[in-house]
Design a protein around this motif. Structure first.
Motif, PDB file in Angstrom:
ATOM      1  N   GLN A   1       0.829  -1.204   0.000  1.00  0.00           N
ATOM      2  CA  GLN A   1       0.000   0.000   0.000  1.00  0.00           C
ATOM      3  C   GLN A   1       0.862   1.252   0.000  1.00  0.00           C
ATOM      4  O   GLN A   1       1.889   1.319   0.670  1.00  0.00           O
ATOM      5  N   VAL A   2       0.393   2.281  -0.745  1.00  0.00           N
ATOM      6  CA  VAL A   2       1.059   3.578  -0.798  1.00  0.00           C
ATOM      7  C   VAL A   2      -0.018   4.649  -0.627  1.00  0.00           C
ATOM      8  O   VAL A   2      -1.092   4.566  -1.226  1.00  0.00           O
TER       9      VAL A   2
ATOM     10  N   SER B   1       9.954  -2.701  -3.518  1.00  0.00           N
ATOM     11  CA  SER B   1       9.847  -2.077  -2.193  1.00  0.00           C
ATOM     12  C   SER B   1      11.216  -1.607  -1.739  1.00  0.00           C
ATOM     13  O   SER B   1      12.192  -2.359  -1.779  1.00  0.00           O
TER      14      SER B   1
ATOM     15  N   ASN C   1      10.623   2.475   3.302  1.00  0.00           N
ATOM     16  CA  ASN C   1       9.622   3.532   3.423  1.00  0.00           C
ATOM     17  C   ASN C   1       9.321   4.199   2.085  1.00  0.00           C
ATOM     18  O   ASN C   1       8.636   5.225   2.048  1.00  0.00           O
ATOM     19  N   LYS C   2       9.840   3.631   0.988  1.00  0.00           N
ATOM     20  CA  LYS C   2       9.576   4.147  -0.348  1.00  0.00           C
ATOM     21  C   LYS C   2       9.256   2.978  -1.278  1.00  0.00           C
ATOM     22  O   LYS C   2       9.510   1.829  -0.956  1.00  0.00           O
ATOM     23  N   VAL C   3       8.697   3.310  -2.464  1.00  0.00           N
ATOM     24  CA  VAL C   3       8.384   2.312  -3.487  1.00  0.00           C
ATOM     25  C   VAL C   3       8.949   2.825  -4.805  1.00  0.00           C
ATOM     26  O   VAL C   3       8.837   4.017  -5.125  1.00  0.00           O
TER      27      VAL C   3
ATOM     28  N   ARG D   1       5.850   6.124   1.021  1.00  0.00           N
ATOM     29  CA  ARG D   1       4.676   5.306   1.357  1.00  0.00           C
ATOM     30  C   ARG D   1       3.558   6.122   1.992  1.00  0.00           C
ATOM     31  O   ARG D   1       2.380   5.812   1.803  1.00  0.00           O
ATOM     32  N   SER D   2       3.885   7.176   2.746  1.00  0.00           N
ATOM     33  CA  SER D   2       2.811   7.910   3.429  1.00  0.00           C
ATOM     34  C   SER D   2       3.271   9.329   3.685  1.00  0.00           C
ATOM     35  O   SER D   2       4.454   9.633   3.719  1.00  0.00           O
TER      36      SER D   2
END
Length: 861
Positions: free
Chosen positions: A730-731, A774, A777-779, A849-850
């Motif tokens: 999820q992102v 992945s 904390n990043k994609v 990611r957020s």
């Protein structure tokens, strides 16, 4: 007054006592108590020294003797155990060897009578075997010959499930447990299988009395003995046969457990272990192969350490005798020491009272006599000190006056330095002049480091010829000149007379500078030589240590002045850098203003696009409606009775009108696309901001772009490849905006790959791949095509608004610019491109990611 003392004469002791009585008592002195303490102290000290020496020696000797004796006992016991174990193992191996020839032939060969004769012959040759049974390969007993019972032939006894048959067949040999016949003699079963499958098994009942005899004959000391323990911890052989007959369990003994654990001969582990009778013993053991038994040899601890106990008794007797001797010797020596010490105490009291003329005479020939002589010398020196005290006071006053003058001059120099802190030439000149004046020198120079040499920087009292000489001959490190040695060693150098010195090569410098005595000190900074301060005097003679220290102080001040100037220059340089930084800040502010203007331009673009949207919709709708009216008009006129010329003119007019309307529709669609991109480029984001599966978004974009391209262009065909990381997950993003970016990039990839295919590249198959990965904390998302690639000059401008390389009518130049704004400004991510002209293009996108979603500009459209 003179006090004479001879320790060996009673007169000397009487005189010492009377002198002590006549001496005035010193405040706080307690003669008798001090004497008693000193006497007892010397006696106790002597006794302690002798006792500690003897006790330490005895303890070390006993300790090492104990270790060596114990190791020797264990070694001897271990050798005895190994010998007995080897003897028992050899006994069993010999029986096994004799039994082996009975299993060579199969049962089909020979008769039972021949086998019976062979068995009887075996019983005669091996007395330890009391019974022999021969079993065929099926486990049936065929023959049993015994010394103690009747022989049995073809008894048919089934032994196929008996361990002495099954274990022998499986392992070729079987050693049974020990048992007793008539409760007196130990026996065991030995089974041996033949090498052939049909040879069967020979089972012998072996009398172990020989083992008992071996164990009984082993003697360790007077009360030590040996015993054998089976693999299960049961006693097999012991000098006390009653313990064997009671089937004694030895497995709980420490030495038996240690033998099982492999620590059988660890002397420290077995120290103080108990045997079955509860006695404390030393134990050694050895395994008996191949039976799995263990041979133990033990010796009572009392017997083992008897010699050690005797040594301890002898040591105690020696210590007692030595202590008595030490007490007597201490008393004697202490008495000889107290008399001279009391005489010294009386003499010290008189000297303390001011009687410097009295002398102490002691004839002991040791340190006490030397101490008395030191007291006498001290009295003589005190007399002399009182005699010339006035001269010393006058001399000290003169030295203090000179020191005050030098300190005053140093303070004046420091004031000059503080006033001219950043004028290095002026400061160094002032320091040179002050040092020259205070040391009575005729010239002074300061040379500072310049790379690998030192050059003249300041001078005072120097002739022009000397100055020219110093400029022409910079100082180099070396030992042939005084300045070169100071430069190399970093230590002061001093020559009282240059003409009488053969160590240095002064050359023409003394003549040009008119000096005979010279002093050179280094200017040190952080352990490195920064320069040299040199003073010269016309008359020969040494510089005093005080003058050398003073010149070193001036040299240190020169280093401080140099450092101050260096720091001042650094501050000026930093000030210039700060000015440049302020100028760059102003430039950045101007750029910020330009950015705000561009944001306003985005709002203006949105307004223009909205204004164009309505009339453009009207034109597109009108063109579509006009086309439908022409088709309906053509359908109405078809059945009408018209001549050929009229119908031809109507068809030509209809064809012309439809062609013009198609051009209107085509340009209207392009204008509509431009307006849509202008609106998308100017707004801050649409749709819901929420967590979404990035793999699903990429897959959906691939499908939409692929089916849209196929619907728009017939014959469209391209290979799609996917490499999705399941952990991408999820992102937090705007799904609609990200989908628009992916559609734009995928469509561009389709376009590039198709163009390369249409260019006639033989054997080329257009392909496009999408991959996710992945990064914590990043994609990361990669979209790659094998199309025409991007030239370097295009790559630099490709994200600029309205920049496009497509032909007129095929692109607006806003797609990549809009994608860049959505990824970077709206989501806080990055977008980059890797390409090779004529080979491939790959867009690389990273999204947090957020917490990254932000509006692109400040207003809403």
């Amino acid at each position: 007054m003179s006090i004479s003392l001879h320790p060996d004469s009673s007169e000397g002791r009487t005189l010492a006592a009377s002198s002590a009585a006549a001496a005035p008592p010193v405040q706080g002195a307690q003669g008798p108590k001090v004497r008693a303490r000193l006497f007892a102290k010397y006696v106790a000290l002597f006794v302690a020294v002798v006792g500690v020496a003897l006790l330490s020696n005895g303890i070390f000797e006993v300790f090492f003797y104990y270790r060596e004796h114990k190791a020797a006992l264990i070694r001897i016991q271990h050798e005895q155990a190994e010998a007995a174990a080897a003897k028992i193992g050899q006994f069993i191996k010999e029986i096994e060897s004799q039994l082996g020839w009975t299993t060579q032939l199969p049962w089909s060969a020979g008769s039972l009578q021949d086998r019976r004769f062979d068995a009887l012959r075996l019983l005669r040759q091996v007395p330890a075997i009391t019974e022999l049974s021969q079993v065929d390969s099926t486990g049936k007993e065929r023959l049993r010959v015994s010394r103690l019972a009747m022989d049995v032939v073809d008894s048919g006894l089934d032994l196929s499930k008996d361990p002495k048959f099954t274990e022998a067949v499986a392992n070729k040999v079987y050693y049974g447990p020990v048992y007793f016949r008539r409760e007196s003699e130990p026996y065991m079963t030995l089974s041996l299988a033949g090498t052939r499958k049909d040879a069967g098994v020979s089972i012998a009942e072996v009398n172990l009395k020989l083992i008992w005899d071996v164990v009984s004959q082993i003697k360790v000391g007077e009360r030590g003995h040996a015993y054998v323990v089976g693999s299960g911890g049961r006693l097999i052989a012991h000098p006390d046969i009653s313990l064997v007959l009671r089937n004694t369990d030895m497995s709980k003994l420490v030495q038996v457990q240690a033998a099982r654990d492999g620590n059988a001969n660890d002397a420290d582990a077995l120290q103080g272990s108990l045997n079955i009778q509860g006695q404390e013993v030393l134990t050694a053991s050895a395994p008996i192969a191949p039976l799995g038994w263990t041979m133990f040899v033990e010796l009572p601890v009392k017997e083992a350490y008897a010699s050690l106990y005797q040594a301890l008794q002898r040591l105690a007797i020696v210590l007692l005798g030595a202590s008595i001797f030490a007490v007597l010797a201490g008393i004697f020596l202490a008495r000889r020491m107290v008399g001279p010490i009391r005489a010294l105490s009386a003499g010290a009291e008189r000297i303390g009272g001011g009687d410097f003329a009295q002398r102490i005479t002691i004839r002991t020939g040791d340190e006490l006599e030397g101490l008395a002589n030191q007291f006498n010398d001290m009295g003589a020196r005190l007399q002399e000190s009182y005699a010339d005290l006035e001269n010393k006071v006058e001399q000290r006053t003169s030295e203090l006056s000179e020191s005050l003058q030098q300190q005053t001059a140093t303070a004046d120099v420091l004031k000059v330095i503080s006033r001219s802190a950043f004028d290095l030439k002026s400061v160094l000149t002032t320091l040179t002049e002050s040092a020259k004046a205070l040391c009575g020198a005729s010239l002074g120079i300061i040379c500072l480091r310049d790379g690998e040499v030192m050059r003249l920087q300041a001078e005072s009292g120097c002739t022009q010829a000397f100055i020219d000489f110093m400029h022409a001959n910079p100082i180099k490190p070396g030992r042939d000149t005084i300045t070169g040695r100071v430069f190399m060693d970093g230590k002061p150098a001093h020559v009282p007379d240059v003409k009488g010195d053969s160590e240095y090569n002064f050359g023409r410098a003394p003549a040009l500078g008119n000096y005979r005595a010279v002093l050179a000190v280094p200017l040190m900074r952080d352990g490195a030589v920064e320069g040299v301060l040199l003073l010269g005097r016309p008359e020969p003679g040494p510089f005093s240590q005080r003058q050398i220290d003073l010149v070193q102080t001036f040299a240190d001040q020169a280093v401080i002045a140099i450092e101050n100037v260096r720091l001042f220059e650094q501050v000026q340089e930093r000030t210039k850098e700060l000015s440049l930084s302020l100028e760059e800040l102003r430039t950045a502010q101007d750029r910020l203003v330009q950015t705000e203007k561009l944001a306003s331009l985005g709002q203006l673009t949105a307004g223009i696009a909205h204004e164009i949207k309505n009339p453009l919709n009207f034109v597109n709708n009108f063109a579509a409606l006009s086309g439908e009216l022409i088709d309906e008009l053509n359908d109405v006129l078809k059945p009408a009775a018209l001549d050929d010329k009229t119908r031809e003119e109507i068809d030509e007019l209809t064809h012309m009108l439809k062609g013009n309307l198609e051009k209107v529709v085509q340009h209207g669609k392009r204008a509509d696309s431009i307006v849509k991109n202008m609106l998308l480029h100017s707004r801050e984001g649409s749709g819901e901001h929420r967590p979404a599966d990035i793999n699903a978004i990429v897959e959906e974009s691939l499908n939409l772009a692929y089916h849209g391209a196929r619907a728009e262009k017939s014959g469209f065909n391209i290979t799609l490849k996917r490499d999705f990381d399941p952990s991408a997950g999820q992102v937090d993003l705007y799904p609609q905006e990200i989908t628009r970016v992916f559609l734009n990039l995928i469509s561009n990839g389709f376009y590039a790959a198709t163009k390369r295919k249409e260019a006639g590249d033989e054997g080329f198959e257009p392909a496009l791949s999408a991959a996710t990965k992945s990064l914590g904390n990043k994609v990361e998302i990669r979209i790659r095509d094998n199309g025409t690639g991007i030239p370097p000059e295009v790559k630099e401008k490709m994200f600029n608004p309205f920049f496009t390389t497509k032909p007129a009518g095929e692109g607006t130049g806003l797609g990549l610019s809009m994608s860049h704004d959505i990824i970077v400004k709206q989501h806080g991510g990055t977008i980059d491109v890797a390409t090779e002209p004529g080979a491939f293009t790959e867009f690389i996108i990273t999204l947090p990611r957020s917490g990254a979603a932000q509006p692109i500009n400040g207003g809403k459209n």
